[in-house]
Each structure stands twice: as C-alpha cells, then as structure tokens.
Enzyme design. Structure first.
Site, PDB file in Angstrom:
ATOM      1  N   TYR A 146       9.761  50.574 -11.339  1.00  0.00           N
ATOM      2  CA  TYR A 146      10.452  50.482 -12.509  1.00  0.00           C
ATOM      3  C   TYR A 146      10.546  52.119 -13.392  1.00  0.00           C
ATOM      4  O   TYR A 146      11.568  52.629 -13.509  1.00  0.00           O
ATOM      5  CB  TYR A 146      10.214  49.476 -13.546  1.00  0.00           C
ATOM      6  CG  TYR A 146      10.935  49.290 -14.599  1.00  0.00           C
ATOM      7  CD1 TYR A 146      12.161  48.455 -14.607  1.00  0.00           C
ATOM      8  CD2 TYR A 146      10.536  49.721 -16.042  1.00  0.00           C
ATOM      9  CE1 TYR A 146      13.046  48.304 -15.763  1.00  0.00           C
ATOM     10  CE2 TYR A 146      11.421  49.540 -17.087  1.00  0.00           C
ATOM     11  CZ  TYR A 146      12.568  48.654 -17.100  1.00  0.00           C
ATOM     12  OH  TYR A 146      13.392  48.603 -18.172  1.00  0.00           O
TER      13      TYR A 146
HETATM   14  N1  LIG Z   1      13.994  44.028 -22.087  1.00  0.00           N
HETATM   15  C1  LIG Z   1      13.276  45.095 -22.154  1.00  0.00           C
HETATM   16  O1  LIG Z   1      12.185  44.728 -22.745  1.00  0.00           O
HETATM   17  C2  LIG Z   1      13.809  46.161 -21.916  1.00  0.00           C
HETATM   18  C3  LIG Z   1      12.883  47.315 -22.300  1.00  0.00           C
HETATM   19  C4  LIG Z   1      13.387  48.416 -21.811  1.00  0.00           C
HETATM   20  C5  LIG Z   1      14.480  48.861 -21.220  1.00  0.00           C
HETATM   21  N2  LIG Z   1      15.366  47.561 -20.833  1.00  0.00           N
HETATM   22  C6  LIG Z   1      16.584  47.709 -20.224  1.00  0.00           C
HETATM   23  O2  LIG Z   1      17.479  47.454 -20.620  1.00  0.00           O
HETATM   24  C7  LIG Z   1      18.575  46.937 -19.914  1.00  0.00           C
HETATM   25  C8  LIG Z   1      18.829  45.500 -20.219  1.00  0.00           C
HETATM   26  O3  LIG Z   1      17.782  44.686 -20.092  1.00  0.00           O
HETATM   27  P1  LIG Z   1      17.588  43.058 -20.711  1.00  0.00           P
HETATM   28  O4  LIG Z   1      16.313  42.623 -21.288  1.00  0.00           O
HETATM   29  O5  LIG Z   1      18.757  42.679 -21.448  1.00  0.00           O
HETATM   30  O6  LIG Z   1      17.662  42.370 -19.144  1.00  0.00           O
HETATM   31  P2  LIG Z   1      18.385  40.982 -18.719  1.00  0.00           P
HETATM   32  O7  LIG Z   1      17.631  40.528 -17.521  1.00  0.00           O
HETATM   33  O8  LIG Z   1      18.601  39.900 -19.767  1.00  0.00           O
HETATM   34  O9  LIG Z   1      19.926  41.353 -18.208  1.00  0.00           O
HETATM   35  C9  LIG Z   1      20.088  42.214 -17.145  1.00  0.00           C
HETATM   36  C10 LIG Z   1      21.371  41.844 -16.542  1.00  0.00           C
HETATM   37  O10 LIG Z   1      21.621  42.851 -15.389  1.00  0.00           O
HETATM   38  C11 LIG Z   1      22.215  41.614 -14.504  1.00  0.00           C
HETATM   39  N3  LIG Z   1      22.200  42.534 -13.159  1.00  0.00           N
HETATM   40  C12 LIG Z   1      21.028  42.741 -12.492  1.00  0.00           C
HETATM   41  N4  LIG Z   1      21.229  43.143 -10.976  1.00  0.00           N
HETATM   42  C13 LIG Z   1      22.314  43.396 -10.985  1.00  0.00           C
HETATM   43  C14 LIG Z   1      22.912  44.064 -10.170  1.00  0.00           C
HETATM   44  N5  LIG Z   1      22.916  44.704  -9.026  1.00  0.00           N
HETATM   45  N6  LIG Z   1      24.652  44.338 -10.441  1.00  0.00           N
HETATM   46  C15 LIG Z   1      25.055  43.809 -11.492  1.00  0.00           C
HETATM   47  N7  LIG Z   1      24.342  43.288 -12.550  1.00  0.00           N
HETATM   48  C16 LIG Z   1      22.991  43.090 -12.343  1.00  0.00           C
HETATM   49  C17 LIG Z   1      21.373  40.633 -14.494  1.00  0.00           C
HETATM   50  O11 LIG Z   1      22.123  39.465 -13.754  1.00  0.00           O
HETATM   51  C18 LIG Z   1      21.374  40.287 -16.071  1.00  0.00           C
HETATM   52  O12 LIG Z   1      22.697  39.723 -16.444  1.00  0.00           O
HETATM   53  C19 LIG Z   1      17.936  47.079 -18.523  1.00  0.00           C
HETATM   54  O13 LIG Z   1      18.529  48.119 -17.886  1.00  0.00           O
HETATM   55  C20 LIG Z   1      16.536  47.066 -18.866  1.00  0.00           C
HETATM   56  O14 LIG Z   1      15.874  47.841 -17.633  1.00  0.00           O
HETATM   57  C21 LIG Z   1      14.803  46.497 -21.147  1.00  0.00           C
END
Ligand SMILES: NC(=O)c1ccc[n+]([C@@H]2O[C@H](COP(=O)([O-])OP(=O)(O)OC[C@H]3O[C@@H](n4cnc5c(N)ncnc54)[C@H](O)[C@@H]3O)[C@@H](O)[C@H]2O)c1
Length: 272
Positions: free
Chosen positions: A158
């Site tokens: 990641y």
């Molecule tokens: N939640 C956290 O703690 C956190 C922290 C830092 C960064 N982020 C980043 O924020 C972003 C959103 O995270 P979140 O917490 O809302 O996650 P989440 O899991 O709620 O949402 C991610 C979405 O991406 C979609 N997805 C996954 N693979 C895919 C693909 N190949 N093609 C199209 N869609 C795809 C999933 O179906 C899901 O709806 C991500 O990039 C994550 O890395 C999240």
C-alpha cells in the site's frame, strides 16, 4: 491558480460507491456541480449514490469500471466524453489495501494494489488530461495517503503504491507548470479515516486521531475549491516532511514513538 468552484462543473470520482468517494460525490452535488460521473467496480454501490444525487436535483451517471485496467478506463472515458462532453474535475479516489506483512503478500495483492492505487492514475489522467489542456482548465485530484509519505508495518504494498502516486502527481505538476497550463493538481494525504476500509486500526497518539469521514470529506472538497496543491489530514501529517530532515534512525524512533507501527496490528479491513 485561482480559487475554483464546483458550481456548474462536470466531476468524475473513481471509487464513488462507498466511503469518501460517495461522500465527495454527494458533497460536490450539494456545492453546485452540474453532473457527477461515478466510477466503481461496485455497480450497486454507485447506482445507490446516483439515486441520492438525483434526489438533490443533480445529474449523475454510473459506469462499472476497473480503474486498474487501461482498456476498461479507455472504454468508460469515451462513454463519458460522449455523454457530457468535457470534464472539469477528475478525482482519483479508488483505492485498496491488503493489510498483510511483506512475506505474507501474494503476487495478486501486490499487482492489484499497484494497479488500483498507482497505475489507475496513468490510465484516467491520460484519458482526460488532453481535453483539459485543450480547454486550459481542469482540476486533477488524487487521494493518496499519509502512507504515501511515511512507510509502516503491514503496508509495504500500500505504502509503495501511494509513494508512487505522490511522485506521479508531483512530476505531473512540474509538467503542467512547464506547459504554463491552468490545469491544476491536488494531492491529498489522509491519516486513517473511519470509512471501514481500515477497520480494526487503532491510533495510540492523541495528535493523530482516526479522522471522521464527513469532516475529512468537507476538508477535501474545500481544498478542491481552493488553489492548494497538497492537503494533509490532519495537518499534523505535514510534520512527517519536517521529521524527514532527521537521520533515518531518529525518524524511525519518532514513528515508533507515535505508535505508527502498532496501528495495523488488529487490522480487519472492509468485510467482503
Ligand atoms: N480510509 C482510510 O483510512 C484512508 C486513509 C488514507 C487514504 N485513503 C484513501 O482514500 C481513498 C478512499 O478510501 P475509502 O476509505 O473511502 O475506501 P472504500 O473502501 O470505502 O472505497 C474505495 C472504493 O474503491 C472501489 N474500488 C476498489 N477497487 C476498484 C477498482 N479496481 N476499480 C474501481 N473501483 C474500485 C471500491 O469498490 C470502493 O467503492 C482510497 O484511495 C484510500 O487508499 C483512505
């Protein structure tokens, strides 16, 4: 770059079927965007979000897209261009995490993580940047991570994919400056957010609390509407840049003292 407003804009958000992708889509609609394009692998998720957006009186369209696959992105991008003409805001938000330690990682964990978190930026931006350059207008947003500026346990794939995403955005900013383009780029570095993606994670430092998804989303939308190039959530994440001035042994000591390397101990992640 001048401040920017969502009003009347065409916005595309990847990974819009859940978490902050869904919340950003709804927030952009409330802030006056005229059309929101929702991309996700989870079609049921984005269909439900599209209904919520339509209820606000804003147009929404959904596309089942695997953003890690160039062909899938190219096909969907051409459908988007036919449907709405131009795009004003592209938010690369889709992301995945395996949460395994280095030697537990299987080949698929590594390739999928880099496919979604890094390669997707190339496919989506190559699809929409030409149109933005032609109109000399547009905002490219990437939801990277605090893990894109500091590595920690159980996040080697990641963190590597997010460091790469950060580098892609920084180099792209340089190319946009060199071209004297008005197209701008924003990179977001969130610490953990309570969306479910990182369920089980614990923060042991009062200075670095798990972020509330509604508050985090509002800050990201504010940053998209500002001339900012980077957003750290919380602002404390910015201190990583300062600690980097220290030798690695001191940097590692500080990371351990903040409990960063214990946070993923009980990681469960999102239930499939
Ligand atoms: N939640 C956290 O703690 C956190 C922290 C830092 C960064 N982020 C980043 O924020 C972003 C959103 O995270 P979140 O917490 O809302 O996650 P989440 O899991 O709620 O949402 C991610 C979405 O991406 C979609 N997805 C996954 N693979 C895919 C693909 N190949 N093609 C199209 N869609 C795809 C999933 O179906 C899901 O709806 C991500 O990039 C994550 O890395 C999240």
């Amino acid at each position: 770059m001048e401040a920017f407003s969502f009003s009347g804009k065409h916005v595309l958000i990847t990974g819009a079927g859940s978490g902050i992708g869904r919340l950003m889509a709804l927030g952009a609609a409330r802030r006056g965007a005229s059309h929101i394009v929702l991309w996700d692998l989870n079609l049921a998720g984005i269909k439900a979000v599209a209904e919520e957006i339509s209820a606000l009186g804003v147009k929404a369209s959904t596309h089942k897209v695997d953003v890690s696959q160039r062909a899938s992105v190219i096909a969907a991008a051409s459908a988007v261009s036919e449907e709405i003409g131009h795009l004003d805001v592209l938010v690369n938000n889709a992301g995945i995490v395996s949460g395994k330690s280095f030697l537990e990682l299987e080949e698929k964990d590594i390739t999928s993580t880099f496919g979604v978190n890094t390669l997707a930026l190339f496919w989506t931006i190559q699809a929409f940047l030409p149109g933005m350059l032609e109109r000399d207008s547009g905002r490219l947003v990437s939801i990277a991570s605090a893990a894109g500026i500091a590595g920690s346990t159980k996040l080697t794939d990641y963190s590597g994919s997010k460091f790469a995403a950060v580098g892609v955005m920084e180099a792209l900013r340089a190319e946009l400056r060199e071209a004297a383009s008005s197209v701008s780029a924003l990179t977001v570095y969130p610490f953990y957010i309570n969306t479910g993606m990182f369920d089980g994670v614990k923060s042991s430092s009062p200075l670095l609390r798990i972020q509330n998804q509604d508050v985090a989303t509002a800050k990201i939308l504010d940053a998209i509407e500002s001339p900012r190039r980077e957003l750290f959530l919380p602002g404390m994440v910015y201190s990583v840049r300062i600690f980097r001035l220290l030798p690695a042994a001191a940097f590692d000591w500080i990371a351990d003292a903040f409990g960063i390397n214990k946070a993923m101990k009980n990681f469960r992640g999102r239930k499939k």
